[in-house]
Enzyme design. Structure first.
Site, PDB file in Angstrom:
ATOM      1  N   HIS A   1      -0.146 -11.919   1.171  1.00 12.22           N
ATOM      2  CA  HIS A   1      -0.970 -10.910   0.516  1.00 12.22           C
ATOM      3  C   HIS A   1      -1.416 -11.360  -0.875  1.00 12.22           C
ATOM      4  CE1 HIS A   1      -1.607  -6.274   0.014  1.00 12.22           C
ATOM      5  NE2 HIS A   1      -2.681  -6.987  -0.285  1.00 12.22           N
TER       6      HIS A   1
ATOM      7  N   TYR B   1       0.809  -1.204   0.000  1.00 11.65           N
ATOM      8  CA  TYR B   1       0.000   0.000   0.000  1.00 11.65           C
ATOM      9  C   TYR B   1       0.853   1.269   0.000  1.00 11.65           C
ATOM     10  CZ  TYR B   1      -3.654  -3.261   1.671  1.00 11.65           C
ATOM     11  OH  TYR B   1      -4.525  -4.303   1.830  1.00 11.65           O
TER      12      TYR B   1
END
Length: 438
Positions: free
Chosen positions: A142, A65
């Site tokens: 992830h 992110y």
């Protein structure tokens, strides 16, 4: 399935995740250029401080992110090391045990993944450094649908080694988009290792538009026995998963008053990367019109529906967490939600909707004037069931493919497992030797 286990010889036992995980987490994917033009200009310190003040003590981030880990780490570090002021000369510092910290590992960029044990270890150690903490409460692999099951298994094993041998991780899970893949991987990991995952993070699959994670338990979803037995939550529970978390209740921006532009030439950060087809974007814009005609904002309706349904559904399926309402002596199980915001007003609305959703569970309309109470619950459920779902038509429960057609992992085989010589590992090893010599 979940039990109290020791992390390693001499280390304190770890209680089951469902007894320590907060029921509401602040997701910081919004601290990123995918959602805002300049995340460094966001009031991220104020958002994190306000979250703590409101009792939101869980935080979810990822190195993927953008600057999210750095910004969240800076905000938490400031709270743990407060600066005295004339009005508050002796501020109380936030303690590491006061908050629950979640991050991820394995995804480097949009099309680049490295699930090798050496990269997973490096990523975890780098996260510790960025977040200014000695350990991480929960780490996911992830977006695990982008790599092979064997790679996911190797990454989970490394995270568990970091848990058991190095003590820098407390709980281990996986995250991803397609719920069938999450179920397949959870079942495989349990079968191969004899140990279930602590957590599975699903996103975008328990929304007003896409209810797949919760079917057939969601309101209006039906409950045929065959459907229940093969449903995602039943499969995950049978695979021993302790907690399932629900994120992206606004469909990564689809279910908002502004919606997502059909083309990416508008300057909208979302329009350029969001994987939804144009027809779905248009269908969700119609939902915004219907909500406005009812005197509501689509994001408020969508958030309330997902928060309320997930709180109930996850508990019913046995994948929720312990929760005791403030002022109550009776506990219950509720589902864990991860909510992203980009301002303190958005945070305050989210918390108010969550509190209203939780307090309304199992209650009938009571004539209360509380704008977030049971009366609102009834209104939202009615609006969603009678207007929004029919308006979606064939787009109800639609989910795009992930990965999309033609996806190729751009991480070269020769680079997998190769970590930067940036001082992260050296600093960790030096600190470890220092601790061992004391």
């Amino acid at each position: 399935m979940a039990s109290t286990t020791a992390s390693s010889p001499g280390r304190a036992p770890r209680p089951p995740l469902n007894t320590v995980l907060p029921p509401l987490l602040l997701g910081t994917a919004t601290f990123n250029t995918q959602y805002v033009a300049n995340p460094h200009a966001m009031p991220y310190r104020d958002i994190v401080a306000r979250a703590i003040a409101l009792g939101v003590t869980g935080f979810d981030t990822s190195p993927y992110y953008g600057p999210s880990e750095l910004l969240l780490g800076e905000a938490l570090h400031a709270l743990m090391n407060p600066t005295p002021t004339p009005s508050n000369p002796n501020p109380t510092p936030l303690q590491r045990s006061d908050f629950f910290l979640v991050t991820k590992a394995g995804r480097i960029a949009a099309t680049e993944f490295d699930y090798s044990p050496s990269w997973i270890r490096y990523s975890v150690l780098r996260s510790l450094q960025r977040l200014h903490v000695p350990y991480l409460d929960l780490v996911y692999t992830h977006d695990c649908e982008f790599v092979t099951p064997g790679e996911v298994l190797a990454a989970v094993k490394e995270l568990r080694r970091l848990r058991d041998e190095e003590g820098v991780v407390r709980y281990v899970g996986i995250s991803g988009f397609p719920v069938n893949v999450l179920c397949d991987l959870a079942e495989m990991i349990y079968k191969e290792t004899g140990e279930p995952l602590d957590a599975v993070l699903s996103y975008g699959h328990l929304t007003v538009q896409n209810r797949r994670l919760g079917l057939p338990f969601v309101e209006g979803g039906g409950k045929g026995q065959a459907d229940v037995e093969g449903s995602p939550l039943v499969r995950l529970k049978k695979a021993g998963v302790d907690v399932v978390l629900n994120a992206s209740m606004l469909g990564m921006g689809l279910l908002t008053s502004k919606g997502i532009p059909v083309t990416d030439d508008t300057g909208s950060p979302l329009a350029k990367w969001h994987p939804s087809p144009p027809e779905l974007r248009l269908a969700c814009m119609k939902l915004a019109e219907l909500a406005a005609a009812a005197g509501e904002r689509l994001e408020s309706v969508s958030l309330r529906w997902s928060l309320a349904e997930w709180a109930r559904v996850a508990a019913e399926a046995g994948v929720g967490v312990d929760f005791t309402s403030p002022g109550s002596s009776e506990g219950r199980k509720i589902g864990v939600a991860v909510c992203g915001v980009s301002s303190t007003p958005e945070l305050e609305e989210t918390v108010a909707e969550w509190r209203g959703a939780v307090s309304s569970l199992g209650q009938e309309e009571d004539g209360s004037n509380d704008k977030y109470g049971p009366a609102r619950q009834k209104k939202v459920l009615s609006l969603v069931r009678e207007q929004l779902w029919p308006a979606l038509g064939s787009w109800l429960d639609y989910a795009w493919d992930s990965p999309g057609e033609g996806f190729v992992n751009t991480r070269k085989d020769s680079n997998r497992g190769v970590v930067p010589d940036d001082g992260v590992i050296a600093a960790y090893e030096k600190a470890k030797r220092s601790r061992q010599s004391r």
